[in-house]
Design a protein around this motif. Sequence first.
Motif, PDB file in Angstrom:
ATOM      1  N   VAL A  28       0.625  -1.292  -0.182  1.00 18.13           N
ATOM      2  CA  VAL A  28      -0.485  -0.350  -0.032  1.00 18.13           C
ATOM      3  C   VAL A  28       0.791   1.128   0.029  1.00 18.13           C
ATOM      4  CG1 VAL A  28      -1.599   1.648   2.007  1.00 18.13           C
ATOM      5  CG2 VAL A  28      -1.866  -1.131   1.420  1.00 18.13           C
ATOM      6  N   ASN A  29       1.745   1.065   0.653  1.00 19.85           N
ATOM      7  CA  ASN A  29       2.516   2.524   0.986  1.00 19.85           C
ATOM      8  C   ASN A  29       3.315   2.477  -0.411  1.00 19.85           C
ATOM      9  OD1 ASN A  29       2.672   3.534   3.175  1.00 19.85           O
ATOM     10  ND2 ASN A  29       3.807   1.799   4.600  1.00 19.85           N
ATOM     11  N   ARG A  30       3.680   1.778  -1.450  1.00 21.15           N
ATOM     12  CA  ARG A  30       4.356   1.943  -2.467  1.00 21.15           C
ATOM     13  C   ARG A  30       3.675   2.619  -3.212  1.00 21.15           C
ATOM     14  NH1 ARG A  30       8.693  -0.427  -5.471  1.00 21.15           N
ATOM     15  NH2 ARG A  30       8.614   0.633  -7.911  1.00 21.15           N
ATOM     16  N   ASN A  31       2.722   1.789  -3.737  1.00 19.23           N
ATOM     17  CA  ASN A  31       1.849   2.380  -4.741  1.00 19.23           C
ATOM     18  C   ASN A  31       0.728   3.867  -4.578  1.00 19.23           C
ATOM     19  OD1 ASN A  31       1.235   0.128  -5.584  1.00 19.23           O
ATOM     20  ND2 ASN A  31      -0.230  -1.019  -4.721  1.00 19.23           N
ATOM     21  N   LEU A  32       0.914   4.026  -2.537  1.00 19.65           N
ATOM     22  CA  LEU A  32       0.673   5.598  -2.493  1.00 19.65           C
ATOM     23  C   LEU A  32       2.055   6.101  -3.261  1.00 19.65           C
ATOM     24  CD1 LEU A  32      -1.264   7.963  -1.464  1.00 19.65           C
ATOM     25  CD2 LEU A  32      -0.245   6.972   1.094  1.00 19.65           C
ATOM     26  N   SER A  33       2.817   5.785  -2.748  1.00 19.07           N
ATOM     27  CA  SER A  33       4.100   6.365  -2.755  1.00 19.07           C
ATOM     28  C   SER A  33       4.230   7.427  -4.846  1.00 19.07           C
ATOM     29  CB  SER A  33       5.268   5.891  -2.998  1.00 19.07           C
ATOM     30  OG  SER A  33       6.475   6.155  -3.060  1.00 19.07           O
ATOM     31  N   ASP A  34       3.967   5.683  -5.129  1.00 21.30           N
ATOM     32  CA  ASP A  34       3.633   5.887  -7.230  1.00 21.30           C
ATOM     33  C   ASP A  34       2.575   6.986  -7.393  1.00 21.30           C
ATOM     34  OD1 ASP A  34       5.423   3.857  -7.434  1.00 21.30           O
ATOM     35  OD2 ASP A  34       4.522   2.407  -7.625  1.00 21.30           O
ATOM     36  N   SER A  35       1.442   6.909  -7.049  1.00 23.79           N
ATOM     37  CA  SER A  35       0.564   7.444  -6.972  1.00 23.79           C
ATOM     38  C   SER A  35       1.360   9.171  -6.817  1.00 23.79           C
ATOM     39  CB  SER A  35      -0.382   7.779  -6.872  1.00 23.79           C
ATOM     40  OG  SER A  35      -0.735   6.733  -6.600  1.00 23.79           O
ATOM     41  N   GLU A  36       1.484   9.621  -5.656  1.00 31.30           N
ATOM     42  CA  GLU A  36       2.661  10.808  -5.603  1.00 31.30           C
ATOM     43  C   GLU A  36       3.006  11.566  -6.206  1.00 31.30           C
ATOM     44  OE1 GLU A  36       3.351  10.014  -1.362  1.00 31.30           O
ATOM     45  OE2 GLU A  36       1.349  10.216  -0.655  1.00 31.30           O
ATOM     46  N   ALA A  37       4.205  10.598  -6.941  1.00 30.49           N
ATOM     47  CA  ALA A  37       5.224  10.772  -7.847  1.00 30.49           C
ATOM     48  C   ALA A  37       4.458  10.884  -9.106  1.00 30.49           C
ATOM     49  CB  ALA A  37       6.280   9.224  -8.109  1.00 30.49           C
ATOM     50  N   ALA A  38       3.530  10.419  -9.339  1.00 29.37           N
ATOM     51  CA  ALA A  38       3.234  10.606 -10.766  1.00 29.37           C
ATOM     52  C   ALA A  38       2.005  12.115 -11.041  1.00 29.37           C
ATOM     53  CB  ALA A  38       1.861   9.471 -11.374  1.00 29.37           C
ATOM     54  N   LEU A  39       1.158  12.328  -9.405  1.00 32.80           N
ATOM     55  CA  LEU A  39       1.150  13.307  -9.504  1.00 32.80           C
ATOM     56  C   LEU A  39       1.439  14.615  -9.763  1.00 32.80           C
ATOM     57  CD1 LEU A  39      -2.464  14.727  -8.727  1.00 32.80           C
ATOM     58  CD2 LEU A  39      -1.484  14.935  -6.355  1.00 32.80           C
ATOM     59  N   ARG A  40       2.928  15.005  -8.657  1.00 29.23           N
ATOM     60  CA  ARG A  40       4.128  15.587  -8.816  1.00 29.23           C
ATOM     61  C   ARG A  40       4.087  15.919 -10.637  1.00 29.23           C
ATOM     62  NH1 ARG A  40       5.909  13.462  -4.574  1.00 29.23           N
ATOM     63  NH2 ARG A  40       6.663  12.202  -5.140  1.00 29.23           N
ATOM     64  N   SER A  41       4.564  14.734 -11.236  1.00 28.41           N
ATOM     65  CA  SER A  41       4.887  14.983 -12.615  1.00 28.41           C
ATOM     66  C   SER A  41       4.023  15.141 -13.096  1.00 28.41           C
ATOM     67  CB  SER A  41       5.380  13.282 -13.339  1.00 28.41           C
ATOM     68  OG  SER A  41       6.498  12.716 -12.201  1.00 28.41           O
ATOM     69  N   VAL A  42       2.662  15.048 -12.970  1.00 28.26           N
ATOM     70  CA  VAL A  42       1.310  15.488 -14.066  1.00 28.26           C
ATOM     71  C   VAL A  42       1.457  17.052 -13.920  1.00 28.26           C
ATOM     72  CG1 VAL A  42      -1.079  15.516 -14.299  1.00 28.26           C
ATOM     73  CG2 VAL A  42      -0.001  13.502 -14.047  1.00 28.26           C
ATOM     74  N   ARG A  43       0.961  17.741 -12.440  1.00 28.99           N
ATOM     75  CA  ARG A  43       0.859  19.096 -12.505  1.00 28.99           C
ATOM     76  C   ARG A  43       2.330  20.155 -12.946  1.00 28.99           C
ATOM     77  NH1 ARG A  43      -1.754  22.656 -10.414  1.00 28.99           N
ATOM     78  NH2 ARG A  43      -0.092  24.645  -9.956  1.00 28.99           N
ATOM     79  N   GLN A  44       3.263  19.180 -13.136  1.00 28.05           N
ATOM     80  CA  GLN A  44       4.822  19.749 -13.843  1.00 28.05           C
ATOM     81  C   GLN A  44       4.362  20.298 -14.895  1.00 28.05           C
ATOM     82  OE1 GLN A  44       7.698  17.319 -12.558  1.00 28.05           O
ATOM     83  NE2 GLN A  44       8.749  18.768 -10.521  1.00 28.05           N
ATOM     84  N   ILE A  45       3.931  18.371 -15.845  1.00 24.13           N
ATOM     85  CA  ILE A  45       3.625  18.762 -17.256  1.00 24.13           C
ATOM     86  C   ILE A  45       2.536  19.595 -17.344  1.00 24.13           C
ATOM     87  CG2 ILE A  45       2.602  17.135 -18.925  1.00 24.13           C
ATOM     88  CD1 ILE A  45       4.521  14.743 -17.772  1.00 24.13           C
ATOM     89  N   ILE A  46       1.789  20.160 -16.521  1.00 24.67           N
ATOM     90  CA  ILE A  46       0.621  21.095 -17.052  1.00 24.67           C
ATOM     91  C   ILE A  46       1.512  22.471 -16.653  1.00 24.67           C
ATOM     92  CG2 ILE A  46      -1.271  21.557 -15.891  1.00 24.67           C
ATOM     93  CD1 ILE A  46      -2.540  19.237 -15.606  1.00 24.67           C
ATOM     94  N   ASP A  47       2.134  22.815 -15.060  1.00 29.83           N
ATOM     95  CA  ASP A  47       2.626  23.929 -15.645  1.00 29.83           C
ATOM     96  C   ASP A  47       3.329  24.365 -16.606  1.00 29.83           C
ATOM     97  OD1 ASP A  47       1.988  24.030 -12.888  1.00 29.83           O
ATOM     98  OD2 ASP A  47       3.293  23.571 -12.215  1.00 29.83           O
ATOM     99  N   GLU A  48       4.486  23.580 -17.365  1.00 31.49           N
ATOM    100  CA  GLU A  48       5.401  23.553 -18.534  1.00 31.49           C
ATOM    101  C   GLU A  48       4.522  23.826 -19.935  1.00 31.49           C
ATOM    102  OE1 GLU A  48       8.653  24.410 -19.862  1.00 31.49           O
ATOM    103  OE2 GLU A  48       8.740  24.163 -18.036  1.00 31.49           O
TER     104      GLU A  48
END
Length: 115
Positions: A28-48
Amino acid sequence: MVELLVSTVLLAVVMGLIAQFLAQVSVVNRNLSDSEAALRSVRQIIDEMRSDPEWTPEIPESLKATLTEPELQVTTSQEKDSPATRVTVSIVWKNFEQQTVHPVSLSYWKWEAEE
């Protein structure tokens, strides 16, 4: 002697249950960590994308190293007679069990400049 045998069996059962519980918590922690990393990346992509409309979106190398088979999806949709376009950026990947997870998505609205 019987008490020692019973307590050993009970301890083994309890330790087995604790090990299974800790394994589940780890997943569960690994899946949550992966989701958080993906969300940060999506946010960076949208900002760019918002700051540079000509920029070609791509998955960051750090996320490619973290997630298994990540895929970037950028979709646009525009309602009839609307000056706004909805842009949705999603990342989907495979989790620890090699199952495709629900995508992490963010959307924003883009308005065409009036002349």
